[in-house]
Enzyme design. Structure first.
Site, PDB file in Angstrom:
ATOM      1  N   TYR A 153       0.858  -1.200   0.000  1.00 42.78           N
ATOM      2  CA  TYR A 153       0.000   0.000   0.000  1.00 42.78           C
ATOM      3  C   TYR A 153       0.893   1.249   0.000  1.00 42.78           C
ATOM      4  O   TYR A 153       0.659   2.184  -0.784  1.00 42.78           O
ATOM      5  CB  TYR A 153      -0.947   0.012   1.209  1.00 42.78           C
ATOM      6  CG  TYR A 153      -1.816   1.260   1.241  1.00 42.78           C
ATOM      7  CD1 TYR A 153      -2.759   1.497   0.242  1.00 42.78           C
ATOM      8  CD2 TYR A 153      -1.670   2.219   2.246  1.00 42.78           C
ATOM      9  CE1 TYR A 153      -3.539   2.658   0.239  1.00 42.78           C
ATOM     10  CE2 TYR A 153      -2.447   3.374   2.262  1.00 42.78           C
ATOM     11  CZ  TYR A 153      -3.382   3.594   1.255  1.00 42.78           C
ATOM     12  OH  TYR A 153      -4.146   4.736   1.261  1.00 42.78           O
ATOM     13  N   PRO A 183      -3.549  12.558   3.000  1.00 39.24           N
ATOM     14  CA  PRO A 183      -4.163  12.530   4.330  1.00 39.24           C
ATOM     15  C   PRO A 183      -3.562  11.456   5.236  1.00 39.24           C
ATOM     16  O   PRO A 183      -3.067  10.431   4.768  1.00 39.24           O
ATOM     17  CB  PRO A 183      -5.632  12.194   4.035  1.00 39.24           C
ATOM     18  CG  PRO A 183      -5.806  12.292   2.550  1.00 39.24           C
ATOM     19  CD  PRO A 183      -4.451  12.041   1.967  1.00 39.24           C
ATOM     20  N   LEU A 185      -5.071   9.609   8.993  1.00 38.28           N
ATOM     21  CA  LEU A 185      -6.220   8.724   9.263  1.00 38.28           C
ATOM     22  C   LEU A 185      -7.563   9.434   9.049  1.00 38.28           C
ATOM     23  O   LEU A 185      -7.893  10.386   9.766  1.00 38.28           O
ATOM     24  CB  LEU A 185      -6.123   8.210  10.703  1.00 38.28           C
ATOM     25  CG  LEU A 185      -4.942   7.247  10.942  1.00 38.28           C
ATOM     26  CD1 LEU A 185      -4.521   7.254  12.411  1.00 38.28           C
ATOM     27  CD2 LEU A 185      -5.293   5.836  10.486  1.00 38.28           C
ATOM     28  N   GLU A 189     -14.805   4.181   4.617  1.00 40.84           N
ATOM     29  CA  GLU A 189     -14.897   2.717   4.498  1.00 40.84           C
ATOM     30  C   GLU A 189     -13.518   2.084   4.267  1.00 40.84           C
ATOM     31  O   GLU A 189     -13.403   0.879   4.056  1.00 40.84           O
ATOM     32  CB  GLU A 189     -15.855   2.365   3.353  1.00 40.84           C
ATOM     33  CG  GLU A 189     -17.275   2.774   3.676  1.00 40.84           C
ATOM     34  CD  GLU A 189     -18.261   2.515   2.545  1.00 40.84           C
ATOM     35  OE1 GLU A 189     -17.928   1.770   1.600  1.00 40.84           O
ATOM     36  OE2 GLU A 189     -19.358   3.068   2.621  1.00 40.84           O
TER      37      GLU A 189
HETATM   38  P1  NDP Z   1     -13.509   4.472   0.779  1.00 40.77           P
HETATM   39  O1  NDP Z   1     -13.316   2.988   0.838  1.00 40.77           O
HETATM   40  O2  NDP Z   1     -14.586   5.067   1.599  1.00 40.77           O
HETATM   41  O3  NDP Z   1     -13.692   4.937  -0.747  1.00 40.77           O
HETATM   42  C1  NDP Z   1     -12.962   4.362  -1.783  1.00 40.77           C
HETATM   43  C2  NDP Z   1     -13.608   4.744  -3.104  1.00 40.77           C
HETATM   44  O4  NDP Z   1     -12.808   4.213  -4.175  1.00 40.77           O
HETATM   45  C3  NDP Z   1     -15.001   4.179  -3.261  1.00 40.77           C
HETATM   46  O5  NDP Z   1     -15.854   5.170  -3.800  1.00 40.77           O
HETATM   47  C4  NDP Z   1     -14.821   3.041  -4.248  1.00 40.77           C
HETATM   48  O6  NDP Z   1     -15.976   2.926  -5.078  1.00 40.77           O
HETATM   49  C5  NDP Z   1     -13.643   3.549  -5.096  1.00 40.77           C
HETATM   50  N1  NDP Z   1     -12.937   2.419  -5.700  1.00 40.77           N
HETATM   51  C6  NDP Z   1     -12.230   1.457  -5.063  1.00 40.77           C
HETATM   52  N2  NDP Z   1     -11.784   0.546  -5.939  1.00 40.77           N
HETATM   53  C7  NDP Z   1     -12.228   0.943  -7.162  1.00 40.77           C
HETATM   54  C8  NDP Z   1     -12.114   0.407  -8.464  1.00 40.77           C
HETATM   55  N3  NDP Z   1     -11.445  -0.735  -8.699  1.00 40.77           N
HETATM   56  N4  NDP Z   1     -12.686   1.064  -9.504  1.00 40.77           N
HETATM   57  C9  NDP Z   1     -13.367   2.211  -9.280  1.00 40.77           C
HETATM   58  N5  NDP Z   1     -13.518   2.770  -8.064  1.00 40.77           N
HETATM   59  C10 NDP Z   1     -12.954   2.133  -7.020  1.00 40.77           C
HETATM   60  O7  NDP Z   1     -12.096   5.084   1.183  1.00 40.77           O
HETATM   61  P2  NDP Z   1     -11.546   6.601   1.221  1.00 40.77           P
HETATM   62  O8  NDP Z   1     -12.577   7.578   0.873  1.00 40.77           O
HETATM   63  O9  NDP Z   1     -10.832   6.738   2.506  1.00 40.77           O
HETATM   64  O10 NDP Z   1     -10.438   6.497   0.076  1.00 40.77           O
HETATM   65  C11 NDP Z   1     -10.311   7.433  -0.969  1.00 40.77           C
HETATM   66  C12 NDP Z   1      -8.827   7.635  -1.256  1.00 40.77           C
HETATM   67  O11 NDP Z   1      -8.197   8.202  -0.105  1.00 40.77           O
HETATM   68  C13 NDP Z   1      -8.051   6.353  -1.562  1.00 40.77           C
HETATM   69  O12 NDP Z   1      -7.162   6.601  -2.630  1.00 40.77           O
HETATM   70  C14 NDP Z   1      -7.269   6.094  -0.267  1.00 40.77           C
HETATM   71  O13 NDP Z   1      -6.101   5.357  -0.504  1.00 40.77           O
HETATM   72  C15 NDP Z   1      -6.989   7.521   0.160  1.00 40.77           C
HETATM   73  N6  NDP Z   1      -6.642   7.727   1.557  1.00 40.77           N
HETATM   74  C16 NDP Z   1      -7.488   7.331   2.547  1.00 40.77           C
HETATM   75  C17 NDP Z   1      -7.138   7.552   3.863  1.00 40.77           C
HETATM   76  C18 NDP Z   1      -7.971   7.079   4.998  1.00 40.77           C
HETATM   77  O14 NDP Z   1      -7.465   7.009   6.128  1.00 40.77           O
HETATM   78  N7  NDP Z   1      -9.249   6.785   4.801  1.00 40.77           N
HETATM   79  C19 NDP Z   1      -5.895   8.268   4.212  1.00 40.77           C
HETATM   80  C20 NDP Z   1      -5.083   8.607   3.079  1.00 40.77           C
HETATM   81  C21 NDP Z   1      -5.469   8.377   1.804  1.00 40.77           C
HETATM   82  P3  NDP Z   1     -16.652   1.539  -5.531  1.00 40.77           P
HETATM   83  O15 NDP Z   1     -16.342   0.518  -4.471  1.00 40.77           O
HETATM   84  O16 NDP Z   1     -18.100   1.869  -5.662  1.00 40.77           O
HETATM   85  O17 NDP Z   1     -16.004   1.254  -6.842  1.00 40.77           O
HETATM   86  C1  8X3 Z   2      -4.523   5.690   4.635  1.00 41.81           C
HETATM   87  C2  8X3 Z   2      -3.843   6.120   5.875  1.00 41.81           C
HETATM   88  O1  8X3 Z   2      -2.217   5.373   7.672  1.00 41.81           O
HETATM   89  O2  8X3 Z   2      -3.940   3.805   7.028  1.00 41.81           O
HETATM   90  O3  8X3 Z   2      -3.788   5.978   3.520  1.00 41.81           O
HETATM   91  O4  8X3 Z   2      -2.088   4.239   5.576  1.00 41.81           O
HETATM   92  S1  8X3 Z   2      -2.976   4.812   6.560  1.00 41.81           S
END
Ligand code: NDP
Ligand code: 8X3
Length: 254
Positions: A153, A183, A185, A189
């Site tokens: 990751y 970002p 944490l 989802e």
């Molecule tokens: P969620 O799981 O809530 O959202 C993830 C989104 O990505 C969903 O809308 C999902 O839609 C979409 N997605 C996942 N796989 C696919 C795919 N194969 N094709 C199309 N769409 C896809 O997580 P977050 O909102 O937290 O994540 C959003 C971004 O933020 C990610 O890149 C994550 O790595 C990043 N991030 C998150 C952090 C956290 O702590 N939450 C911290 C740092 C970064 P669907 O399943 O409907 O396709």
């Molecule tokens: C998501 C934040 O700390 O779980 O990118 O990797 S962490």
């Protein structure tokens, strides 16, 4: 009156992407909402159509042919995308490298890295032609620091960091802005996906402190895309106040 700008949001069905869709809708953007879960796209579109114009596109970012087909299906008015938010992505698993699942590795590299490239590949030519546009890539603190069991990751998010810098350089002649937001944490989802539906384990990640919420990242995205044309916020790390690094989090013990 100025034309409303069009924002294309991947991963709009939950978390950061969904919160951004809601905020941009209220701030006069027209939206193209993407994700695989059509029921959620439909529900969100029905709600936001009351305030702005919405298109939905359902595709898996891993499938380049489907990405291309979906984006080509937009009519000329909607093809003129001003803002691309490359947000779709997740972590799959949290295992030591020696026992990690190759399916999880494939998912993270295919979605977080190659998916971002496929979507960008379909949208960048229009921006280059119009000599305008703003691409925002959602990286992570995991793209700045490696932590135990984060291995692939982290590698996928280090790649997002590198790609953002590369995009900024290559798109510089065309006046296209490129931003990365990293970002810490954020309660979404994300952990449910990382732990393959184990909600109890996922909830524990955010216990004992106040995490960021999707709406906090949406605020930053709106701020970023509303700077004057001569200003680009290139790179931002945003953490909950309780978090000092990828692994240092001040938690209250109950
Ligand atoms: P969620 O799981 O809530 O959202 C993830 C989104 O990505 C969903 O809308 C999902 O839609 C979409 N997605 C996942 N796989 C696919 C795919 N194969 N094709 C199309 N769409 C896809 O997580 P977050 O909102 O937290 O994540 C959003 C971004 O933020 C990610 O890149 C994550 O790595 C990043 N991030 C998150 C952090 C956290 O702590 N939450 C911290 C740092 C970064 P669907 O399943 O409907 O396709
Ligand atoms: C998501 C934040 O700390 O779980 O990118 O990797 S962490």
């Amino acid at each position: 009156m100025m034309n409303r700008r069009i924002a294309f949001i991947t991963g709009a069905t939950s978390g950061i992407g969904e919160a951004t869709a809601r905020l941009l809708a209220k701030n006069n953007f027209k939206l193209i909402l993407c994700g695989r879960r059509e029921d959620r796209l439909k529900e969100l579109a029905q709600e936001l159509e009351l305030i702005t114009a919405i298109k939905t596109l359902s595709f898996d970012v891993r499938n380049q042919a489907d990405v291309k087909k979906a984006i080509e299906s937009l009519d000329s008015e909607w093809k003129s995308i001003d803002v691309l938010l490359n947000n779709a992505g997740n972590a799959h698993g949290l295992d030591p490298i020696q026992t990690g699942s190759t399916d999880d590795w494939d998912a993270m590299m295919d979605i977080n890295v190659k998916g971002l490239l496929y979507v960008s590949k379909a949208i960048m030519p229009g921006m280059v032609e119009r000599k305008a546009g703003h691409i925002i890539n959602i990286g992570s603190i995991a793209g700045k620091e490696v932590y135990a069991n984060g291995n692939v990751y982290c590698a996928s998010k280090f790649a997002v960091d590198a790609l953002t810098k590369g995009m900024r350089i290559d798109l510089n002649p065309f006046g296209i802005k490129v931003t990365a937001i990293h970002p810490g944490l954020v309660e979404t989802e994300f952990s449910v996906v990382r732990f393959k539906g184990d909600a109890e384990r996922a909830n524990k990640v955010y216990q004992g402190f106040t995490p960021l919420y999707g709406s906090d990242i949406a605020d930053l995205i709106l701020f970023t895309i509303t700077r004057p044309s001569h200003v680009v916020l290139a790179d931002m790390v945003v953490l909950p106040t309780a978090q000092a690094s990828a692994t240092v989090v001040k938690k209250e013990v109950s």
